[in-house]
Scaffold this motif. Structure first.
Motif, PDB file in Angstrom:
ATOM      1  N   LEU A   1       0.826  -1.212   0.000  1.00  0.00           N
ATOM      2  CA  LEU A   1       0.000   0.000   0.000  1.00  0.00           C
ATOM      3  C   LEU A   1       0.863   1.267   0.000  1.00  0.00           C
ATOM      4  CD1 LEU A   1      -2.771  -0.984   2.602  1.00  0.00           C
ATOM      5  CD2 LEU A   1      -2.711  -1.439   0.146  1.00  0.00           C
ATOM      6  N   PRO A   2       1.744   1.426  -0.968  1.00  0.00           N
ATOM      7  CA  PRO A   2       2.566   2.644  -1.008  1.00  0.00           C
ATOM      8  C   PRO A   2       1.705   3.883  -1.188  1.00  0.00           C
ATOM      9  CG  PRO A   2       2.741   1.433  -3.072  1.00  0.00           C
ATOM     10  CD  PRO A   2       1.996   0.549  -2.115  1.00  0.00           C
ATOM     11  N   THR A   3       2.176   4.992  -0.634  1.00  0.00           N
ATOM     12  CA  THR A   3       1.415   6.241  -0.645  1.00  0.00           C
ATOM     13  C   THR A   3       2.043   7.258  -1.591  1.00  0.00           C
ATOM     14  OG1 THR A   3       2.692   6.954   1.283  1.00  0.00           O
ATOM     15  CG2 THR A   3       0.524   5.960   1.689  1.00  0.00           C
ATOM     16  N   THR A   4       1.170   8.077  -2.179  1.00  0.00           N
ATOM     17  CA  THR A   4       1.610   9.132  -3.094  1.00  0.00           C
ATOM     18  C   THR A   4       0.483  10.144  -3.216  1.00  0.00           C
ATOM     19  OG1 THR A   4       2.592   9.523  -5.298  1.00  0.00           O
ATOM     20  CG2 THR A   4       0.755   7.980  -5.191  1.00  0.00           C
ATOM     21  N   VAL A   5       0.663  11.169  -4.023  1.00  0.00           N
ATOM     22  CA  VAL A   5      -0.422  12.072  -4.404  1.00  0.00           C
ATOM     23  C   VAL A   5      -0.529  12.063  -5.923  1.00  0.00           C
ATOM     24  CG1 VAL A   5      -0.227  13.522  -2.348  1.00  0.00           C
ATOM     25  CG2 VAL A   5       1.065  14.131  -4.403  1.00  0.00           C
ATOM     26  N   VAL A   6      -1.664  12.519  -6.427  1.00  0.00           N
ATOM     27  CA  VAL A   6      -1.893  12.457  -7.872  1.00  0.00           C
ATOM     28  C   VAL A   6      -0.805  13.196  -8.634  1.00  0.00           C
ATOM     29  CG1 VAL A   6      -3.387  13.279  -9.730  1.00  0.00           C
ATOM     30  CG2 VAL A   6      -4.360  12.023  -7.824  1.00  0.00           C
ATOM     31  N   GLY A   7      -0.537  14.448  -8.255  1.00  0.00           N
ATOM     32  CA  GLY A   7       0.462  15.205  -9.008  1.00  0.00           C
ATOM     33  C   GLY A   7       0.760  16.552  -8.399  1.00  0.00           C
ATOM     34  N   SER A   8      -0.224  17.456  -8.450  1.00  0.00           N
ATOM     35  CA  SER A   8       0.051  18.832  -8.027  1.00  0.00           C
ATOM     36  C   SER A   8      -0.007  18.983  -6.520  1.00  0.00           C
ATOM     37  CB  SER A   8      -0.964  19.786  -8.667  1.00  0.00           C
ATOM     38  OG  SER A   8      -2.270  19.579  -8.124  1.00  0.00           O
ATOM     39  N   LEU A   9       0.800  19.921  -6.023  1.00  0.00           N
ATOM     40  CA  LEU A   9       0.794  20.340  -4.628  1.00  0.00           C
ATOM     41  C   LEU A   9       0.825  21.869  -4.597  1.00  0.00           C
ATOM     42  CD1 LEU A   9       3.206  17.666  -3.136  1.00  0.00           C
ATOM     43  CD2 LEU A   9       0.852  18.081  -2.390  1.00  0.00           C
ATOM     44  N   PRO A  10       0.464  22.478  -3.469  1.00  0.00           N
ATOM     45  CA  PRO A  10       0.393  23.943  -3.426  1.00  0.00           C
ATOM     46  C   PRO A  10       1.736  24.592  -3.743  1.00  0.00           C
ATOM     47  CG  PRO A  10      -0.699  22.977  -1.519  1.00  0.00           C
ATOM     48  CD  PRO A  10       0.026  21.865  -2.199  1.00  0.00           C
ATOM     49  N   GLN A  11       1.703  25.532  -4.662  1.00  0.00           N
ATOM     50  CA  GLN A  11       2.892  26.339  -4.946  1.00  0.00           C
ATOM     51  C   GLN A  11       2.955  27.499  -3.962  1.00  0.00           C
ATOM     52  OE1 GLN A  11       1.002  26.333  -8.731  1.00  0.00           O
ATOM     53  NE2 GLN A  11       2.954  26.187  -9.829  1.00  0.00           N
ATOM     54  N   PRO A  12       4.136  27.874  -3.505  1.00  0.00           N
ATOM     55  CA  PRO A  12       4.234  28.986  -2.555  1.00  0.00           C
ATOM     56  C   PRO A  12       3.681  30.281  -3.151  1.00  0.00           C
ATOM     57  CG  PRO A  12       6.315  27.783  -2.696  1.00  0.00           C
ATOM     58  CD  PRO A  12       5.456  27.281  -3.810  1.00  0.00           C
ATOM     59  N   ASP A  13       3.070  31.075  -2.305  1.00  0.00           N
ATOM     60  CA  ASP A  13       2.493  32.338  -2.775  1.00  0.00           C
ATOM     61  C   ASP A  13       3.576  33.329  -3.182  1.00  0.00           C
ATOM     62  OD1 ASP A  13       0.090  33.696  -3.370  1.00  0.00           O
ATOM     63  OD2 ASP A  13       0.364  34.978  -1.614  1.00  0.00           O
ATOM     64  N   TRP A  14       4.814  33.138  -2.679  1.00  0.00           N
ATOM     65  CA  TRP A  14       5.898  34.016  -3.135  1.00  0.00           C
ATOM     66  C   TRP A  14       6.328  33.691  -4.566  1.00  0.00           C
ATOM     67  CZ3 TRP A  14      10.007  31.135  -4.596  1.00  0.00           C
ATOM     68  CH2 TRP A  14      10.297  29.948  -3.915  1.00  0.00           C
ATOM     69  N   LEU A  15       5.933  32.495  -5.046  1.00  0.00           N
ATOM     70  CA  LEU A  15       6.324  32.065  -6.386  1.00  0.00           C
ATOM     71  C   LEU A  15       5.262  32.391  -7.428  1.00  0.00           C
ATOM     72  CD1 LEU A  15       8.328  30.392  -8.180  1.00  0.00           C
ATOM     73  CD2 LEU A  15       6.909  28.388  -7.601  1.00  0.00           C
ATOM     74  N   ILE A  16       3.998  32.143  -7.084  1.00  0.00           N
ATOM     75  CA  ILE A  16       2.911  32.292  -8.047  1.00  0.00           C
ATOM     76  C   ILE A  16       1.752  32.984  -7.357  1.00  0.00           C
ATOM     77  CG2 ILE A  16       1.640  30.127  -7.600  1.00  0.00           C
ATOM     78  CD1 ILE A  16       1.680  29.708 -10.713  1.00  0.00           C
ATOM     79  N   ASP A  17       0.961  33.704  -8.117  1.00  0.00           N
ATOM     80  CA  ASP A  17      -0.199  34.412  -7.573  1.00  0.00           C
ATOM     81  C   ASP A  17      -1.308  33.390  -7.333  1.00  0.00           C
ATOM     82  OD1 ASP A  17      -2.462  35.965  -7.081  1.00  0.00           O
ATOM     83  OD2 ASP A  17      -1.874  37.543  -8.484  1.00  0.00           O
ATOM     84  N   ARG A  18      -1.351  32.860  -6.130  1.00  0.00           N
ATOM     85  CA  ARG A  18      -2.292  31.771  -5.839  1.00  0.00           C
ATOM     86  C   ARG A  18      -3.742  32.228  -5.905  1.00  0.00           C
ATOM     87  NH1 ARG A  18      -1.345  27.106  -3.657  1.00  0.00           N
ATOM     88  NH2 ARG A  18      -3.031  27.296  -2.139  1.00  0.00           N
TER      89      ARG A  18
ATOM     90  N   ARG B   1       5.235  35.400  -9.877  1.00  0.00           N
ATOM     91  CA  ARG B   1       5.645  36.615  -9.162  1.00  0.00           C
ATOM     92  C   ARG B   1       7.132  36.928  -9.362  1.00  0.00           C
ATOM     93  NH1 ARG B   1       1.599  38.248  -5.729  1.00  0.00           N
ATOM     94  NH2 ARG B   1       0.234  36.683  -4.779  1.00  0.00           N
ATOM     95  N   ILE B   2       7.889  35.970  -9.871  1.00  0.00           N
ATOM     96  CA  ILE B   2       9.341  36.100  -9.977  1.00  0.00           C
ATOM     97  C   ILE B   2       9.706  36.550 -11.395  1.00  0.00           C
ATOM     98  CG2 ILE B   2      11.544  34.893  -9.707  1.00  0.00           C
ATOM     99  CD1 ILE B   2       9.897  35.087  -7.130  1.00  0.00           C
ATOM    100  N   PRO B   3      10.652  37.485 -11.554  1.00  0.00           N
ATOM    101  CA  PRO B   3      11.076  37.884 -12.897  1.00  0.00           C
ATOM    102  C   PRO B   3      11.583  36.699 -13.705  1.00  0.00           C
ATOM    103  CG  PRO B   3      11.946  39.405 -11.247  1.00  0.00           C
ATOM    104  CD  PRO B   3      11.331  38.259 -10.492  1.00  0.00           C
ATOM    105  N   ALA B   4      11.398  36.770 -15.000  1.00  0.00           N
ATOM    106  CA  ALA B   4      11.711  35.635 -15.880  1.00  0.00           C
ATOM    107  C   ALA B   4      13.153  35.175 -15.745  1.00  0.00           C
ATOM    108  CB  ALA B   4      11.408  36.013 -17.332  1.00  0.00           C
ATOM    109  N   ASP B   5      14.099  36.107 -15.539  1.00  0.00           N
ATOM    110  CA  ASP B   5      15.500  35.714 -15.484  1.00  0.00           C
ATOM    111  C   ASP B   5      15.868  35.008 -14.179  1.00  0.00           C
ATOM    112  OD1 ASP B   5      15.178  38.008 -13.958  1.00  0.00           O
ATOM    113  OD2 ASP B   5      17.123  38.857 -14.507  1.00  0.00           O
TER     114      ASP B   5
END
Length: 344
Positions: free
Chosen positions: A8-25, A43-47
């Protein structure tokens, strides 16, 4: 070598919460998952974005390890949605002049417009797998949008046939799968929510497209179906409209949702002989279920699946929950797995 998997190994489907400092949640949660690029979400500049995404991925890996998951992923932290990261990296697409498709909520949304042969100029996610493999000793899983779903999420101005478009996507997915296993993936999961959303079309060539994409896969493969993100689609049918057909797909396991939909586990009987990744975390609420509640969801299915091939997972869309809720649900899943293992 990753550590061996328990029963019975455990996992999640795929996505997890991205930090709000990274993306506009907030913005992310108030729009449908983008099918074309949505650079304005970051939220972070492309470079500096790639470095920031690496840092956020490390945080996500550690969160899964601390929760005790046996199979970890990258949380799809580098993506604006589960599908557009891969779909917009292909050639044969006019990204500057998108097409439109009606989504499963009945709204017309911008999508990739196919104007030439679909090709993959280079591996899209192999570096993501190498990063993941280098930073955990657990088994690692990576997700890729499936060929049927990508074809349904595109406007075809080239092939003139939905089936031919899906098979073209299958060819590039097959190449990607090979590179992902070569980079160190233990599990590659194809996300195919539109098999459920458009079952009549799926019955015409969905299995054909999946088998073409999975041909020659060098490791464990999963195919994931869902009813849509709980954050976007509140109502759930009581069963899948396309599920028994997956018995004919050359994957090792089928990933399904059962928590929010209260899916009758007898529905899974036609898939005996395949593994099941059983979604047992309800993502319609940030409330963290108790391990006892989750264990009961697992027990309901035990008579209808091959227990030796059973994986315990989440329903779909953890990315929309608060980070503390996602962490709590993962910990509860791990404890529930320990409860059920002790009973087997």
């Amino acid at each position: 070598m990753p550590r061996p998997l328990p029963a019975l190994p455990t996992t999640v489907v795929g996505s997890l919460p991205q930090p709000d400092w990274l993306i506009d949640r907030d913005r992310l949660g108030h729009q449908f998952p983008p099918r074309v690029r949505a650079a304005e979400l970051w939220r972070i500049p492309a470079d500096r974005l790639a470095e920031a995404q690496d840092d956020a991925t490390l945080v996500t890996i550690r969160a899964q390890e601390e929760a005790g998951l046996d199979i970890v992923g990258d949380g799809e932290v580098r993506r604006e949605s589960y599908s557009n990261h891969f779909a917009t990296a292909l050639e044969g697409i006019d990204l500057d002049h998108p097409g439109t498709v009606r989504n499963r909520s009945g709204l017309d949304i911008p999508v990739p417009r196919v104007v030439g042969p679909i090709t993959r100029p280079r591996p899209v996610q192999a570096d993501d797998v190498r990063f993941l493999r280098a930073h955990t000793d657990r088994a690692v899983k990576i997700t890729v949008p499936g060929p049927f779903t990508m074809a349904q999420q595109a406007q075809d101005d080239h092939y003139g046939s939905d089936r031919e478009l899906a098979l073209a996507y299958a060819d590039v997915v097959r190449l990607e799968i090979a590179d992902l296993f070569a980079a160190g993936a233990d599990v590659v999961q194809l996300d195919e929510p539109w098999l459920q959303a458009r079952p009549d079309v799926a019955r015409q060539y969905g299995v054909e497209a999946l088998n073409r994409a999975l041909a020659g896969a060098a490791g464990t493969t999963h195919v994931h179906l869902c009813f849509g993100y709980a954050a976007m689609v509140a109502q759930r049918p009581d069963g899948y409209s396309f599920l028994p057909e997956l018995a004919d797909v050359a994957c090792d396991a089928v990933s399904v949702e059962t928590a929010q939909s209260h899916l009758d586990p007898a529905t899974l009987e036609p898939l005996r002989g395949k593994g099941i990744a059983l979604g047992v975390l309800d993502l319609s609420t940030p409330e963290v279920e108790t391990p006892v509640v989750i264990a009961d969801r697992v027990r309901r299915a035990l008579d209808h699946v091959d227990v030796a091939e059973l994986v315990l997972s989440s329903d779909c869309g953890l990315k929309y929950l608060p980070r503390e809720s996602a962490a709590g649900k993962m910990r509860a899943l791990v404890t529930a797995a320990e409860l059920v293992r002790g009973e087997l």
